[in-house]
Design an enzyme around this catalytic site. Structure first.
Site, short mmCIF file in Angstrom:
data_model
loop_
_atom_site.label_atom_id
_atom_site.label_comp_id
_atom_site.label_asym_id
_atom_site.label_seq_id
_atom_site.Cartn_x
_atom_site.Cartn_y
_atom_site.Cartn_z
CD GLU A 169 42.37 47.70 36.33
OE1 GLU A 169 41.80 47.69 37.44
OE2 GLU A 169 42.64 46.64 35.72
CD GLU A 186 43.62 42.02 40.23
OE1 GLU A 186 42.95 41.12 40.76
OE2 GLU A 186 43.28 43.21 40.26
CG HIS A 201 42.48 50.41 41.40
ND1 HIS A 201 41.42 51.03 40.74
CD2 HIS A 201 42.72 49.27 40.71
CE1 HIS A 201 41.05 50.29 39.72
NE2 HIS A 201 41.82 49.21 39.67
CG ASN A 236 46.34 45.24 34.23
OD1 ASN A 236 46.95 46.30 34.12
ND2 ASN A 236 45.10 45.17 34.74
CG ASP A 269 40.01 54.04 41.05
OD1 ASP A 269 41.01 53.67 41.69
OD2 ASP A 269 39.04 53.28 40.84
C1 XIL Z 1 36.14 45.79 38.98
C2 XIL Z 1 34.95 46.51 38.37
O1 XIL Z 1 35.23 47.88 38.33
C3 XIL Z 1 33.70 46.24 39.19
O2 XIL Z 1 32.57 46.83 38.54
C4 XIL Z 1 33.49 44.74 39.36
O3 XIL Z 1 32.40 44.53 40.21
C5 XIL Z 1 34.73 44.09 39.94
O4 XIL Z 1 35.85 44.40 39.13
N1 XIL Z 1 41.20 45.30 39.17
C6 XIL Z 1 40.79 44.93 37.92
C7 XIL Z 1 39.43 45.27 37.48
O5 XIL Z 1 41.60 44.44 37.11
O6 XIL Z 1 38.90 44.31 36.58
C8 XIL Z 1 38.48 45.44 38.63
O7 XIL Z 1 37.24 45.92 38.13
C9 XIL Z 1 39.07 46.40 39.64
C10 XIL Z 1 40.37 45.88 40.19
#
Ligand code: XIL
Length: 336
Positions: free
Chosen positions: A250, A143, A220, A184, A252
């Site tokens: 990642e 990020e 996400h 990423n 969801d």
């Molecule tokens: C999130 C975790 O899922 C949480 O448990 C934590 O509190 C915060 O981080 N992008 C990312 C991940 O690259 O590392 C993040 O994970 C979600 C967004």
């Protein structure tokens, strides 16, 4: 005889995402959260039955793994890595350089450029070196871009300057020359100022010989925001043309903020998961598909959004959801 024993074995072995994915060398993964990993046997069983790739959700982040300037804590990530290797799964390391989850010792003091450069180099080489040969791919930098394509303000940019990104890749490569190294990010899957800036950076790295192997797309998602799958294919293709891998890292899919009946929402969720996996399977440089969690009740989404949700493949009774079935079907039909 062999044929019958093969049939009998296949009959006994329950089908699973990993089984159908492995037939084609594809990686299907999930992120692992430490509390259920340590306490919930059913959760661990789903992990090893269903996935051939794990990402450690939080325990390799800077503040967790390097809590004091002169001490590291590898206890939980070591357990998860061991579990993965015992069960013939690969591991994605997440993440070496990020603006979030930083320890107080790092953020509460003003380090000079020279000091922070040494701190980051030592951090990367210590962590990557500890897992040398065990981590299949690292999210080296996470990020680093804003949505408008400029670099995000963070302590690394402020103190070290934009070179922190390429330095991180070089240091990680020195510590484990066989690990694949990824950049990423989120909202980088389509074609937009952010994804263009990331693409230009990666292309420039390739030209300069900076060791970058892939780009991770977090994904996400939410059923209330549609995706332009054509644009994702186009984006993945431009990476293929410069010899760079892509992975969904990642995913969801939130179902909150919708007025549709719950069953309908779960169908929309399944549709989004399977269309995204489809894009990956149809892109020859897309090598993995990872969901951000396993069982709804342990997802980060309710904590993050302040709303109840059910963004994953398994419900709170550990039953597979329509999204699971849709991914299974997609893997069965489209792996090559
Ligand atoms: C999130 C975790 O899922 C949480 O448990 C934590 O509190 C915060 O981080 N992008 C990312 C991940 O690259 O590392 C993040 O994970 C979600 C967004």
């Amino acid at each position: 005889m062999f044929f019958f024993s093969f049939l009998y074995k296949s009959f006994l072995e329950k089908n699973s995402l990993r089984k159908v994915a492995s037939e084609d060398g594809f990686l299907v993964g999930a992120s692992v959260s430490s509390i259920p990993f340590l306490e919930d046997e059913k959760y661990r069983k789903i992990l090893k039955d269903e996935f051939n790739l794990l990402t450690i959700e939080n325990d390799m982040k800077f503040a967790k793994i390097h809590p004091q300037r002169d001490s590291y804590n590898f206890v939980i990530p070591d357990l998860i890595v061991e579990f993965a290797l015992e069960n013939d799964m690969k591991v994605r390391g997440h993440t070496l350089v990020w603006h979030a989850t930083l320890p107080d010792w790092l953020t509460y003091k003003n380090y000079s450029k020279e000091e922070l450069t040494i701190i980051l180099k030592n951090h990367i080489q210590e962590v990557v070196g500890h897992y040398r040969g065990k981590i299949y791919a690292w999210d080296v930098v996470n990020e680093a871009y804003n949505d408008d394509g400029t670099l995000r303000e963070n302590i690394w940019l402020k103190t070290i300057g934009p070179a922190y990104i390429e330095l991180a890749f070089k240091w990680a490569h020195e510590a484990d020359p066989n690990a694949l190294l990824f950049y990423n990010d989120y909202s980088n899957e389509g074609i937009n100022p952010k994804s263009n800036a990331i693409f230009e950076m990666v292309k420039n790295f390739k030209n300069k010989g900076i060791p970058v192997n892939g780009v991770g797309f977090q994904m996400h998602s939410s059923i209330t925001y549609s995706k332009n799958y054509e644009k994702i294919i186009e984006n993945f293709k431009r990476y293929r043309n410069i010899g760079v891998d892509v992975q969904i890292t990642e995913m969801d899919v939130k179902v909150q903020h919708s007025h549709a009946p719950y069953d309908r929402r779960l169908e929309q969720q399944a549709d989004m998961y399977s269309k995204t996996l489809n894009v990956c399977l149809l892109s020859s440089n897309c090598s993995a598909f990872v969901t951000w969690g396993v069982v709804d009740k342990y997802s980060w989404i309710p904590g993050f959004t302040g709303q109840k949700d059910a963004p994953l493949l398994f419900d709170n009774q550990y039953r597979s959801k329509p999204s699971y079935d849709a991914l299974y079907k997609e893997l069965e039909e489209n792996s090559n």
